[in-house]
Design an enzyme around this catalytic site. Sequence first.
Site, mmCIF file in Angstrom:
data_model
loop_
_atom_site.group_PDB
_atom_site.id
_atom_site.type_symbol
_atom_site.label_atom_id
_atom_site.label_comp_id
_atom_site.label_asym_id
_atom_site.label_seq_id
_atom_site.Cartn_x
_atom_site.Cartn_y
_atom_site.Cartn_z
ATOM 1 N N LEU A 156 -81.865 -0.573 -41.664
ATOM 2 C CA LEU A 156 -80.552 -0.114 -41.667
ATOM 3 C C LEU A 156 -79.914 -0.464 -40.566
ATOM 4 O O LEU A 156 -80.239 -0.569 -39.675
ATOM 5 C CB LEU A 156 -80.724 1.520 -41.843
ATOM 6 C CG LEU A 156 -81.640 2.055 -42.942
ATOM 7 C CD1 LEU A 156 -81.509 3.576 -42.972
ATOM 8 C CD2 LEU A 156 -81.005 1.730 -44.205
ATOM 9 N N GLU A 158 -76.601 0.424 -38.370
ATOM 10 C CA GLU A 158 -75.815 1.636 -37.912
ATOM 11 C C GLU A 158 -74.657 1.383 -38.376
ATOM 12 O O GLU A 158 -74.273 0.071 -37.892
ATOM 13 C CB GLU A 158 -76.088 2.065 -36.575
ATOM 14 C CG GLU A 158 -77.580 2.778 -36.230
ATOM 15 C CD GLU A 158 -77.584 3.273 -34.876
ATOM 16 O OE1 GLU A 158 -76.505 3.931 -34.320
ATOM 17 O OE2 GLU A 158 -78.499 3.212 -34.305
ATOM 18 N N PHE A 255 -75.098 -12.836 -36.555
ATOM 19 C CA PHE A 255 -75.756 -12.827 -34.954
ATOM 20 C C PHE A 255 -75.628 -13.845 -34.238
ATOM 21 O O PHE A 255 -76.303 -13.976 -33.211
ATOM 22 C CB PHE A 255 -77.107 -12.424 -35.166
ATOM 23 C CG PHE A 255 -77.545 -10.846 -36.071
ATOM 24 C CD1 PHE A 255 -77.439 -9.727 -35.040
ATOM 25 C CD2 PHE A 255 -77.457 -10.609 -37.372
ATOM 26 C CE1 PHE A 255 -77.755 -8.322 -35.588
ATOM 27 C CE2 PHE A 255 -77.489 -9.748 -37.689
ATOM 28 C CZ PHE A 255 -77.626 -8.470 -36.919
ATOM 29 N N CYS A 266 -82.804 0.151 -32.038
ATOM 30 C CA CYS A 266 -84.048 -0.611 -32.645
ATOM 31 C C CYS A 266 -84.232 -1.954 -31.560
ATOM 32 O O CYS A 266 -85.375 -2.109 -31.131
ATOM 33 C CB CYS A 266 -83.409 -1.073 -33.839
ATOM 34 S SG CYS A 266 -83.336 0.283 -35.175
#
Length: 452
Positions: A156, A158, A255, A266
């Site tokens: 997941l 955020e 990214f 994380c």
Amino acid sequence: MKICIFGAGYVGLVAAACFAESGNNVIAVDVDEARVEGLKQGIVPIYEPGLKEMILRNQGEGRLSFTTDYAAAVQASLVNFIAVGTPPGEDGSADLKYVLGVAREIGRAMNGYKIIVDKSTVPVGTADRVRHAIREELDLRNADLEFDVVSNPEFLKEGAAIDDFMKPDRVVIGTDNVRTAEFMKELYEPFMRKNNRMIVMDIRSAEMSKYAANAMLATRISFMNQIAGLCECMGADVAAVREGIGSDSRIGYDFLFPGPGYGGSCFPKDVKALIRTGKECDYDFTLLKAVEEVNERQKQVLADKLIRALGSADENKPLEGRTIACWGLAFKPRTDDMREAPAITIIQSLLAAGARVRAHDPEAIDEARKIFGDAIDYSNNQYDILGDADALAIITDWNEYRNPDFDRIREALATPLIVDGRNLYKPSRMASAGFRYIPLGRNSNGMCGEAK
């Protein structure tokens, strides 16, 4: 299906709400009585777009409930998810005391066949330890009950967690039992209608998959931040470089944005844990050590740029008498999470250099108060913090910051200086608007360390 989820934190609440949304009966369990009572009253302790509305809807329709009663929740449920925290220890390893504590509670309470699912991010071998803890509790009860342990890591993001859960890229199921795999497929089938990406594998590979995924993404971030630094030295434009390499289908664009470093719950934790896992089996994970080192240095870059741009000859307090306005506190937009946020390091460095700091964030001000207290000033209006400030620092790339009123910014600042840790604006536009603009890896004219 009847489901129990241990842990009413970020992962647990999202999973509970989404499973209930697909028609399951879900009980979310937490030891924090105040949190549970708040949730019963519709008070959601975290900010995640769409989560509160989904929780309230499913509570109202009777599919979602909250309790502190572990035993009753286990006994009423077939599938028991463990979604509690695994904080890093001093050595970087994941602390499994909460996971194993839940496992023991399940072993004490279970009254028939149960599927126990590790949803928390856990190191390889955790399922074996969970199975052992449950078996020990059953042996103490002289209870011969069947159960299976599954690894089902979450992926997941955020700020987009609801969409990620309801429309997943993939669902990884780690199990050695064909029957249990079918149970899990049935549970996740409502989320697989458009893109069936259910991946079943052995448990240890599933446990490794989550760490490997986060470590890969963290590596891309640190790599691009190093490229941005080199672009500044060589007079190249990191935005053009990103276009040049991202167009390669083997690489892609995700990214590859330079920034002030990764943060959150994380990436920092999982990189540390994977390094530690390697150490435990005498494997030197050299690459990830470098990724972590680069990221820690990157968190200092924005503060260093401000000191170079505004600092005095005073080595101890180079920003004494200066005021810095900061846009962004959360580690990323669409969340209030400040765990390992670059803003913490940046602001601490500015304060240590003698600066007065004012900050705005759409969601994270309350979290920032827990960290900084009264050491900095806060405002719910992004423009109110600009008055007579010597510079504006962009730390988090909230949408609210992408197309602001530049005339208003320039008129409010004592010095028309913007240090942009997210490269939100075009250097040419900023120059024509009368700003001194210092981004990351752009328009440096070969000046290493600062864009001119």
